[in-house]
Design a protein around this motif. Structure first.
Motif, PDB file in Angstrom:
ATOM      1  N   GLN A  86      18.368  79.733  31.925  1.00  0.00           N
ATOM      2  CA  GLN A  86      19.024  79.019  30.895  1.00  0.00           C
ATOM      3  C   GLN A  86      18.591  77.351  31.804  1.00  0.00           C
ATOM      4  OE1 GLN A  86      20.126  81.437  31.108  1.00  0.00           O
ATOM      5  NE2 GLN A  86      20.236  82.443  29.408  1.00  0.00           N
ATOM      6  N   VAL A  87      19.633  77.159  32.479  1.00  0.00           N
ATOM      7  CA  VAL A  87      19.586  76.211  33.043  1.00  0.00           C
ATOM      8  C   VAL A  87      18.693  75.621  33.932  1.00  0.00           C
ATOM      9  CG1 VAL A  87      21.532  74.400  34.231  1.00  0.00           C
ATOM     10  CG2 VAL A  87      22.418  76.090  33.271  1.00  0.00           C
ATOM     11  N   GLN A  88      17.732  76.182  34.663  1.00  0.00           N
ATOM     12  CA  GLN A  88      17.494  75.749  35.398  1.00  0.00           C
ATOM     13  C   GLN A  88      15.787  75.441  34.788  1.00  0.00           C
ATOM     14  OE1 GLN A  88      15.619  79.030  38.975  1.00  0.00           O
ATOM     15  NE2 GLN A  88      18.160  79.807  38.718  1.00  0.00           N
ATOM     16  N   ALA A  89      15.911  75.328  33.413  1.00  0.00           N
ATOM     17  CA  ALA A  89      14.862  74.671  32.079  1.00  0.00           C
ATOM     18  C   ALA A  89      15.280  73.438  32.128  1.00  0.00           C
ATOM     19  CB  ALA A  89      14.851  75.309  30.703  1.00  0.00           C
ATOM     20  N   SER A  90      16.032  72.687  32.915  1.00  0.00           N
ATOM     21  CA  SER A  90      16.347  71.520  33.309  1.00  0.00           C
ATOM     22  C   SER A  90      15.778  71.171  34.620  1.00  0.00           C
ATOM     23  CB  SER A  90      17.876  71.068  32.173  1.00  0.00           C
ATOM     24  OG  SER A  90      18.307  69.437  32.402  1.00  0.00           O
ATOM     25  N   GLU A  91      14.714  70.394  34.376  1.00  0.00           N
ATOM     26  CA  GLU A  91      13.769  70.231  35.171  1.00  0.00           C
ATOM     27  C   GLU A  91      15.169  68.732  36.038  1.00  0.00           C
ATOM     28  OE1 GLU A  91      10.559  68.608  37.548  1.00  0.00           O
ATOM     29  OE2 GLU A  91      10.223  69.009  35.576  1.00  0.00           O
ATOM     30  N   GLY A  92      15.720  67.746  35.250  1.00  0.00           N
ATOM     31  CA  GLY A  92      16.355  66.664  36.274  1.00  0.00           C
ATOM     32  C   GLY A  92      17.413  67.514  36.297  1.00  0.00           C
ATOM     33  N   PHE A  93      18.727  68.001  35.890  1.00  0.00           N
ATOM     34  CA  PHE A  93      19.779  68.293  36.321  1.00  0.00           C
ATOM     35  C   PHE A  93      20.039  69.524  37.902  1.00  0.00           C
ATOM     36  CE2 PHE A  93      23.465  72.000  35.733  1.00  0.00           C
ATOM     37  CZ  PHE A  93      24.436  70.563  36.715  1.00  0.00           C
ATOM     38  N   PRO A 111      25.419  76.690  44.000  1.00  0.00           N
ATOM     39  CA  PRO A 111      24.991  75.495  42.989  1.00  0.00           C
ATOM     40  C   PRO A 111      24.070  77.412  42.510  1.00  0.00           C
ATOM     41  CG  PRO A 111      23.903  74.993  45.025  1.00  0.00           C
ATOM     42  CD  PRO A 111      25.135  75.594  45.062  1.00  0.00           C
ATOM     43  N   PHE A 112      24.132  78.304  41.829  1.00  0.00           N
ATOM     44  CA  PHE A 112      23.628  79.096  41.536  1.00  0.00           C
ATOM     45  C   PHE A 112      23.223  79.357  40.102  1.00  0.00           C
ATOM     46  CE2 PHE A 112      24.358  80.383  45.128  1.00  0.00           C
ATOM     47  CZ  PHE A 112      23.995  81.674  45.689  1.00  0.00           C
ATOM     48  N   SER A 124      20.893  71.892  52.048  1.00  0.00           N
ATOM     49  CA  SER A 124      20.180  72.265  52.440  1.00  0.00           C
ATOM     50  C   SER A 124      19.012  72.324  51.488  1.00  0.00           C
ATOM     51  CB  SER A 124      19.854  74.048  51.937  1.00  0.00           C
ATOM     52  OG  SER A 124      20.807  74.415  50.400  1.00  0.00           O
ATOM     53  N   GLY A 125      18.827  71.310  50.170  1.00  0.00           N
ATOM     54  CA  GLY A 125      18.143  70.659  49.295  1.00  0.00           C
ATOM     55  C   GLY A 125      17.689  71.477  48.787  1.00  0.00           C
ATOM     56  N   ARG A 126      18.419  72.762  47.777  1.00  0.00           N
ATOM     57  CA  ARG A 126      17.708  73.716  47.079  1.00  0.00           C
ATOM     58  C   ARG A 126      19.313  74.607  46.336  1.00  0.00           C
ATOM     59  NH1 ARG A 126      18.296  79.541  47.664  1.00  0.00           N
ATOM     60  NH2 ARG A 126      18.082  79.776  50.470  1.00  0.00           N
ATOM     61  N   ILE A 127      18.513  74.753  45.591  1.00  0.00           N
ATOM     62  CA  ILE A 127      19.889  76.000  44.406  1.00  0.00           C
ATOM     63  C   ILE A 127      19.669  77.121  44.981  1.00  0.00           C
ATOM     64  CG2 ILE A 127      19.277  74.456  42.527  1.00  0.00           C
ATOM     65  CD1 ILE A 127      18.210  76.697  40.967  1.00  0.00           C
ATOM     66  N   PHE A 148      23.785  65.125  31.767  1.00  0.00           N
ATOM     67  CA  PHE A 148      23.254  66.326  31.833  1.00  0.00           C
ATOM     68  C   PHE A 148      24.936  66.903  31.308  1.00  0.00           C
ATOM     69  CE2 PHE A 148      20.274  64.982  34.662  1.00  0.00           C
ATOM     70  CZ  PHE A 148      19.096  65.651  33.923  1.00  0.00           C
ATOM     71  N   GLU A 149      26.012  66.433  30.611  1.00  0.00           N
ATOM     72  CA  GLU A 149      27.665  66.574  30.520  1.00  0.00           C
ATOM     73  C   GLU A 149      27.021  67.935  29.751  1.00  0.00           C
ATOM     74  OE1 GLU A 149      25.982  63.849  29.292  1.00  0.00           O
ATOM     75  OE2 GLU A 149      27.055  61.597  30.633  1.00  0.00           O
ATOM     76  N   ARG A 150      25.984  68.550  29.145  1.00  0.00           N
ATOM     77  CA  ARG A 150      26.478  69.880  28.293  1.00  0.00           C
ATOM     78  C   ARG A 150      26.575  71.229  29.801  1.00  0.00           C
ATOM     79  NH1 ARG A 150      21.389  68.455  28.800  1.00  0.00           N
ATOM     80  NH2 ARG A 150      19.404  69.471  28.869  1.00  0.00           N
ATOM     81  N   PHE A 151      26.199  70.526  30.764  1.00  0.00           N
ATOM     82  CA  PHE A 151      26.266  71.395  31.936  1.00  0.00           C
ATOM     83  C   PHE A 151      27.524  71.198  32.453  1.00  0.00           C
ATOM     84  CE2 PHE A 151      21.307  70.861  31.998  1.00  0.00           C
ATOM     85  CZ  PHE A 151      21.410  72.569  31.106  1.00  0.00           C
TER      86      PHE A 151
END
Length: 259
Positions: free
Chosen positions: A204-211, A199-200, A221-224, A158-161
């Motif tokens: 657009q970034v959240q569209a990448s489930e893997g990342f 991590p907020f 906390s196990g979440r964003i 996910f280098e683009r991020f």
């Protein structure tokens, strides 16, 4: 003093740079809900109207964070129109990104200017208005990456991020600048603090489930973060509840910087 009075911002004038962005919207809502008038300082009035529509007590003022003259004029307009500036939230950012090996001088310098130097310019131009009333609250939005470097493992595939080096270095500078001005302005009863979001990721970034799963797995906390997670700390640092708090950096990161 009753509890609600500690956090009450009625009759306060708050200026937020980048107020219609991903985190800026929640920052503005926090200030509005506490009773202040909010002035969003930005470049795009159409975007402001899109986001806030007919919302009461929030207004737009044009500013170009790249230009001292524009910043100075903007604060003068606000000061003349509203007779005061009580709160400044430095949230606006502009930068050019690239990876650590290929970043050009121009990309580096633009990121430092838009993430660090622009905060300096806004603080400098708001000081006279706060000194006039011997009070004020300055909140600088820093970042977890101003506290710790990126964990590059989470960016594999996910280098683009990947977070660029000019961003984290500049946010570290924002935290140090916060401490400097907190000491310098203490005698004028002006509190200066910073908030470091964790991590907020944007929609657009959240569209990448893997990342996003990588981010969640890397956080205690196990979440964003949700933008609303910032509202409490913004209200606190803007209000009388934090009257003896200055020079501090508060991480709102779900524990990211603890590991």
């Amino acid at each position: 003093m009753e509890k609600f009075e500690l956090f009450n911002l009625s009759n306060k004038i708050a200026v937020v740079t980048g107020g219609y962005g991903h985190l800026g919207q929640a920052i503005c809502k926090a200030l509005l809900h506490a009773g202040s008038k909010v002035i969003v300082a930005g470049r795009n009035e159409n975007k402001f109207a899109e986001v806030f529509g007919e919302t009461k007590n929030i207004y737009f003022e044009e500013i170009n964070l790249e230009e001292t003259a524009s910043i100075k004029t903007c604060f003068e307009r606000i000061g003349d129109k509203y007779q005061n500036i009580d709160i400044l939230v430095n949230n606006g950012v502009y930068l050019l990104a690239n990876d650590a090996e290929n970043m050009t001088d121009h990309e580096w310098e633009t990121g430092v200017d838009g993430t660090l130097n622009s905060v300096f310019r806004c603080i400098r131009e708001v000081i006279p208005f706060m000194k006039r009333n011997m009070s004020g609250k300055i909140i600088n939005i820093a970042s977890m990456y101003g506290m710790v470097p990126p964990n590059f493992k989470i960016y594999k595939n996910f280098e683009r991020f990947t977070n660029p080096p000019n961003y984290g270095v500049s946010k570290a500078g924002v935290i140090q600048m916060t401490k400097y001005y907190a000491v310098y302005l203490a005698k004028y009863n002006i509190n200066v603090n910073s908030v470091s979001p964790g991590p907020f990721p944007s929609s657009q970034v959240q569209a990448s489930e893997g990342f996003i799963n990588n981010l969640k797995d890397s956080n205690p906390s196990g979440r964003i973060g949700k933008p609303e997670d910032l509202m409490g700390v913004i209200n606190f640092l803007s209000s009388n509840a934090s009257s003896f708090v200055t020079g501090q950096n508060i991480a709102v990161d779900g524990g990211w910087t603890v590991w």
